[in-house]
Write an enzyme that holds these catalytic residues in place. Structure first.
Site, PDB file in Angstrom:
ATOM      1  N   SER A 260       0.855  -1.184   0.000  1.00  0.00           N
ATOM      2  CA  SER A 260       0.000   0.000   0.000  1.00  0.00           C
ATOM      3  C   SER A 260       0.887   1.229   0.000  1.00  0.00           C
ATOM      4  O   SER A 260       2.049   1.168   0.389  1.00  0.00           O
ATOM      5  CB  SER A 260      -0.926  -0.012   1.220  1.00  0.00           C
ATOM      6  OG  SER A 260      -0.517   0.960   2.149  1.00  0.00           O
ATOM      7  N   LYS A 261       0.308   2.357  -0.456  1.00  0.00           N
ATOM      8  CA  LYS A 261       1.163   3.542  -0.543  1.00  0.00           C
ATOM      9  C   LYS A 261       1.551   4.046   0.833  1.00  0.00           C
ATOM     10  O   LYS A 261       2.480   4.813   0.981  1.00  0.00           O
ATOM     11  CB  LYS A 261       0.544   4.638  -1.400  1.00  0.00           C
ATOM     12  CG  LYS A 261      -0.899   4.947  -1.147  1.00  0.00           C
ATOM     13  CD  LYS A 261      -1.355   6.013  -2.135  1.00  0.00           C
ATOM     14  CE  LYS A 261      -2.836   5.893  -2.417  1.00  0.00           C
ATOM     15  NZ  LYS A 261      -3.270   6.671  -3.545  1.00  0.00           N
ATOM     16  N   ARG A 262       0.842   3.592   1.862  1.00  0.00           N
ATOM     17  CA  ARG A 262       1.205   4.006   3.217  1.00  0.00           C
ATOM     18  C   ARG A 262       2.291   3.120   3.825  1.00  0.00           C
ATOM     19  O   ARG A 262       2.839   3.434   4.860  1.00  0.00           O
ATOM     20  CB  ARG A 262      -0.038   4.011   4.111  1.00  0.00           C
ATOM     21  CG  ARG A 262      -0.892   5.260   3.901  1.00  0.00           C
ATOM     22  CD  ARG A 262      -2.262   5.099   4.515  1.00  0.00           C
ATOM     23  NE  ARG A 262      -3.005   4.033   3.862  1.00  0.00           N
ATOM     24  CZ  ARG A 262      -3.652   4.168   2.701  1.00  0.00           C
ATOM     25  NH1 ARG A 262      -3.637   5.337   2.095  1.00  0.00           N
ATOM     26  NH2 ARG A 262      -4.304   3.164   2.150  1.00  0.00           N
TER      27      ARG A 262
END
Ligand code: GLU
Ligand code: ZN
Length: 501
Positions: free
Chosen positions: A264-266
């Site tokens: 995920s981009k996080r």
């Protein structure tokens, strides 16, 4: 590249939203679009999708531009260079979207929807419970003027919804082949908020149409929005927005991170800044990211950007999820580091010594010479450039701030080290020629022959005393670079650290 593959009509786009920090998924998308454009001799359009004022930020926008430049991408149209379809920031194109939305409504392709969130939720629940499709049910498709008047009288403000045509929506995905969606699985969708703000669902295809994009290469997470966009494209063609053709779509495979979960981009591992800070080379990182779905050949996973551009074909991209493997990414980067020409290697190291303050913003000629001298001693062993700090920081640190690593000191600078340090100081004080070979000969004579200590044990305390760590560039070269006075000062300093016998 075969000439037949040159196609200057190719127009692809990289169109991130400026939210958060750039991440590796974004970089791979940019890379494949860039490589595709360059391979075909076409155009790369860089567009900023900043229509979500609540989430977009100027800081993120600046980071995106900075990242694109650092990675070495160039674009033919977009921020800072403009182009025939300017502006390239969607926040500056709001009039266009309002106009298109009005025309879609006038032509019957879109309509006002007055349903409140509560009503939509309640009907969705009911549909679910009854086992019916739970998307928008078409409630406002054919409102009469009276119904509209009632809703308005209640103070409701409508959103604009796109009317999905009653036909199967198909496209031939460049990566996964034919894909088709039943219209009952593609409900009418919102394109303009009640406050008049246009949504991604509208602005993205509208700009692709107006900017005459021929190929949309993007992540698989957007696959579900493609049937809606195909339907919208047909409507745009009908009302004369764009040149009437629908782009080809290619959806790039998911990237899996730790534990086989989608990266995920996080995820911290996904942050581009992390790779920059650690000192990945853009060409090393891009080489690795290209492998997330593509390969040059089964035999070789190491290549340059020129090789990638020459060979890149979207048809070769694999639809299966790709696994992000940090170890492999590091190994590939290390190879690119080893391949740098010596002067180039030095040039790239400078910022990594500047970051912790070991070099000033404007290094002196002397400092650069010192770096050029130590660099070859580190290049073969380096995975990421920030390692220069641990490997050679001892040469650049202010002598007053030099300190040995406490763990290494505890292991190596024991009472046994006293005779070693004392004999070394004496040998080096008397040495006429302070260069690696005489240094080595003198130390061997003093320690191995004189004290009868095995070389392995003789030199480790010296290494820790002089470089601060048990792992360093070769010891005698390090002493030479440091100079006799500072070498002796550090050896004497280490004596002070020894525990009393
Ligand atoms: N701005 C969209 C995103 O960042 C672009 C999606 C697309 O490539 O169509 O996800
Ligand atoms: Zn409605």
């Amino acid at each position: 590249m075969a000439n037949s593959e040159l196609d200057p009509t190719v127009r692809v786009r990289f169109c991130p939203s400026p939210t958060g920090n750039p991440h590796v998924g974004l970089v791979r998308t940019a890379l494949f679009n860039w490589a595709f454009a360059r391979h075909h001799g076409g155009k790369l359009v860089f567009r900023i999708e900043d229509t979500d004022a609540a989430r977009d930020s100027e800081d993120s926008y600046n980071q995106l531009l900075d990242a694109m430049r650092w990675l070495g991408f160039d674009w033919d149209e977009g921020p800072e260079i403009g182009g025939p379809h300017a502006p390239y920031r969607q926040s500056q194109r709001m009039d266009i979207y309002a106009d298109v939305a009005a025309r879609l409504k006038a032509a019957g392709h879109a309509y006002d929807c007055y349903c409140s969130t509560e009503e939509l939720d309640a009907r969705r629940e009911a549909a679910r419970a009854a086992g019916r499709p739970s998307g928008y049910d078409g409630h406002c498709r054919e409102l009469t003027a009276d119904q509209v008047a009632v809703y308005r009288g209640e103070g409701r403000r409508p959103i604009v919804r796109f009317r999905i045509p009653d036909r199967t929506l198909t496209f031939d995905d460049l990566v996964r082949g034919p894909v088709s969606f039943d219209p009952k699985d593609v409900p009418d969708f919102g394109i303009v908020r009640a406050n008049g703000a246009p949504l991604y669902t509208l602005v993205n295809p509208v700009d692709d149409a107006l900017m005459e994009i021929t190929h949309v290469l993007r992540g698989e997470d957007l696959l579900s929005s493609t049937p809606r966009q195909i339907a919208l494209y047909a409507a745009l063609a009908e009302i004369g927005v764009g040149n009437g053709t629908t782009p080809r779509f290619g959806h790039l495979p998911y990237v899996m991170g730790e534990g086989n979960k989608k990266l995920s981009k996080r995820d911290p591992q996904a942050s581009l800044n992390l790779y920059r800070e650690r000192g990945f080379l853009p060409e090393g990182l891009l080489n690795y990211l290209a492998l997330l779905g593509w390969s040059l050949s089964a035999a070789d996973d190491h290549f340059s950007m020129d090789q990638l551009v020459a060979a890149f074909d979207i048809a070769d991209v694999n639809a299966n999820p790709a696994r992000f493997d940090l170890k492999k990414c590091e190994a590939i980067n290390a190879r690119h580091v080893r391949e740098l020409a010596p002067e180039e290697f030095v040039r790239r190291l400078v910022p990594y010594l500047q970051a912790p303050g070991l070099l000033p913003a404007e290094p002196t000629a002397e400092q650069l010479e010192l770096l050029a001298a130590v660099a070859p001693l580190t290049q073969e062993r380096m995975v990421v450039l920030s390692e220069i700090v641990a490997m050679a920081g001892f040469l650049f640190v202010d002598p007053a701030e030099f300190a040995v690593d406490p763990d290494d000191a505890a292991k190596v600078l024991t009472a046994d080290a006293r005779p070693v340090l004392e004999a070394s100081i004496k040998a080096l004080e008397e040495l006429a020629d302070f260069t690696p070979e005489p240094i080595q000969a003198a130390l061997r004579e003093a320690l191995v022959d004189g004290l009868g200590i095995k070389p392995k044990f003789a030199f480790t305390p010296l290494r820790v005393a002089v470089t601060g760590r048990r792992i360093s560039p070769p010891l005698f070269e390090s002493m030479e670079l440091l100079g006799r006075a500072e070498t002796l000062r550090r050896l004497r300093g280490a004596l002070e650290l020894l525990p009393a016998a």
